[in-house]
Design an enzyme around this catalytic site. Structure first.
Site, mmCIF file in Angstrom:
data_model
loop_
_atom_site.group_PDB
_atom_site.id
_atom_site.type_symbol
_atom_site.label_atom_id
_atom_site.label_comp_id
_atom_site.label_asym_id
_atom_site.label_seq_id
_atom_site.Cartn_x
_atom_site.Cartn_y
_atom_site.Cartn_z
ATOM 1 N N HIS A 94 -1.916 0.463 -3.359
ATOM 2 C CA HIS A 94 -3.057 0.488 -4.271
ATOM 3 C C HIS A 94 -3.315 1.852 -4.887
ATOM 4 C CE1 HIS A 94 -6.598 -2.492 -5.023
ATOM 5 N NE2 HIS A 94 -6.133 -1.976 -6.136
ATOM 6 N N ASP A 121 -10.286 -7.475 -3.620
ATOM 7 C CA ASP A 121 -9.738 -6.729 -2.480
ATOM 8 C C ASP A 121 -10.608 -6.993 -1.249
ATOM 9 O OD1 ASP A 121 -8.788 -4.592 -0.775
ATOM 10 O OD2 ASP A 121 -8.291 -3.428 -2.563
ATOM 11 N N HIS A 123 -10.975 -4.724 0.803
ATOM 12 C CA HIS A 123 -11.477 -3.368 1.076
ATOM 13 C C HIS A 123 -12.182 -2.778 -0.142
ATOM 14 C CE1 HIS A 123 -7.788 -4.042 3.551
ATOM 15 N NE2 HIS A 123 -8.591 -3.586 4.514
ATOM 16 N N ASP A 125 -11.811 0.552 -0.916
ATOM 17 C CA ASP A 125 -10.940 1.625 -1.402
ATOM 18 C C ASP A 125 -11.748 2.744 -2.053
ATOM 19 O OD1 ASP A 125 -8.849 0.171 -0.336
ATOM 20 O OD2 ASP A 125 -8.129 -0.596 -2.263
ATOM 21 N N HIS A 138 -4.202 4.940 -0.368
ATOM 22 C CA HIS A 138 -4.492 3.617 -0.960
ATOM 23 C C HIS A 138 -5.902 3.131 -0.612
ATOM 24 C CE1 HIS A 138 -3.163 0.686 2.534
ATOM 25 N NE2 HIS A 138 -3.807 1.726 2.985
ATOM 26 N N ASP A 225 -5.486 -6.904 -5.192
ATOM 27 C CA ASP A 225 -4.850 -6.494 -3.926
ATOM 28 C C ASP A 225 -4.519 -7.784 -3.153
ATOM 29 O OD1 ASP A 225 -4.553 -5.748 -1.133
ATOM 30 O OD2 ASP A 225 -5.654 -3.888 -1.537
ATOM 31 N N ASP A 227 -4.410 -8.438 -0.202
ATOM 32 C CA ASP A 227 -5.268 -8.739 0.955
ATOM 33 C C ASP A 227 -6.626 -9.337 0.563
ATOM 34 O OD1 ASP A 227 -7.075 -6.549 0.474
ATOM 35 O OD2 ASP A 227 -5.782 -5.203 1.628
ATOM 36 N N GLU A 270 0.047 -4.045 -3.350
ATOM 37 C CA GLU A 270 0.090 -4.135 -1.882
ATOM 38 C C GLU A 270 0.996 -5.232 -1.333
ATOM 39 O OE1 GLU A 270 -1.165 -2.050 0.452
ATOM 40 O OE2 GLU A 270 -2.248 -0.726 -0.931
#
Ligand SMILES: NC(=[NH2+])NCCC[C@H](N)C(=O)O
Ligand SMILES: [Mn+2]
Ligand SMILES: [Mn+2]
Length: 309
Positions: A94, A121, A123, A125, A138, A225, A227, A270
């Site tokens: 990322h 995402d 997350h 980030d 990332h 992303d 994830d 990712e």
């Protein structure tokens, strides 16, 4: 998405932003899963720029090694947008969004349109060098793009346009570190977390974001992303978090983004083929990209079918 856009596709096989090797193979896996063909079959012209490979970065995990990527990706994205094309950057970890969003910001600084970011995402980030528990870049790109201190080495020297944190929309959040939680609150980053999605689904929260971008005549950069997805449908990523978006939710988001016509640039990041199961995640991603670029089940506006009486 425009009915037939010219897509500038570039692979950014960067993995020095993470501690888990394998994302370097991401672009190759997406190509193997049919990324280019799917876009062409939908009627788009794809200018495939191949894979970037900035000099002198092999294995080095420093901010200045990442700068080589940021610079190349940024100028590719900026040029594509200036030419009226739609840049798609496939990774790669990322930290490649440092480049794609920097490029979009530079383009928008000239056109005067505000840049909004949809960050799909698990997350946020939004770590800084101080708040990051892992030291992995990332987990930091949004903080760096929004101008948090300490990231100068990631960008070319000189003035650069900053991302407005109030125009960042995190979507699907379910894992956040303590320091970054405090920071996203302070900076007024917009958040649709998984709790919100559980309560309201994806449609109402996404529509609010799209209405906002449309009302501002904004440029929307989507950063996807892997994830964001639930690990049961996309295991091929180094930072899986349970409880992610389902297959149906993810496709619906892509279809809504497509219908909105607002997405002007895209990252797919990712994917770690080394952790994938026989290409499953790569295939799911290609299907999702297809939905974003206009694939639909049948060709008519969605409506609730009338009841037979
Ligand atoms: N792009 C990602 N997968 N980021 C994961 C970040 C995980 C964690 N918050 C960190 O900063 O290390
Ligand atoms: Mn991420
Ligand atoms: Mn993530």
């Amino acid at each position: 998405m425009l009915s037939s856009s010219i897509i500038k596709l570039v692979g950014a096989p960067i993995e020095i932003g993470t501690s888990e090797p394998g994302a370097v193979m991401g672009p190759a896996a997406l190509r193997t899963a049919g990324l280019v063909r799917v876009l062409q079959d939908l009627g788009h012209t794809v200018h495939d720029l191949g894979e970037l490979s900035p000099d002198g970065t092999l294995g080095q995990r420093t901010l200045s090694a990442i700068r080589a990527w940021t610079t190349e990706i940024s100028s590719m994205v900026e040029t594509a947008l200036d030419e009226g094309h739609l840049p798609v950057v496939v990774g790669g970890d990322h930290s490649l969004s440092l480049g794609s969003i920097d490029g979009a910001l530079r383009h928008c600084a000239r056109t005067g349109r505000p840049l909004f970011v949809l960050w799909l995402d698990a997350h946020a980030d939004f770590n800084t060098l101080e708040t990051s528990p892992s030291g992995n870049v990332h987990g930091m790109p949004l903080a760096a793009l929004c101008g948090e201190p300490g990231f100068e080495a990631l960008f070319e020297a000189g003035e650069r346009p900053l991302l407005d944190p109030a125009r960042v929309h995190l979507f699907g959040l379910r894992s956040i570190d303590a320091g970054e939680r405090a920071l996203v609150t302070q900076r007024q980053v917009n958040i649709v977390d998984m709790r919100t999605i559980d309560e309201f689904g994806v449609v109402a929260p996404l529509r609010r974001i799209l209405d906002r971008v449309a009302a501002a005549n904004g440029h929307l950069h989507a950063s996807f992303d892997v994830d964001f997805l639930d690990p049961t449908i996309a295991p091929g990523v180094g930072t899986t978090v349970p409880g992610g978006a389902t297959f149906r939710e993810a496709h619906l988001i892509m279809e809504m983004l497509c219908d909105s016509g607002l997405v002007g640039s895209l990252d797919v990041v990712e994917l770690n083929p080394f952790l994938d199961e026989r290409g499953r995640s790569a295939r799911v991603l290609v299907e999702l990209v297809a939905s974003l670029f206009g694939r639909r089940i049948i060709d008519r506006p969605t409506e609730v079918p009338p009841l037979e009486t």
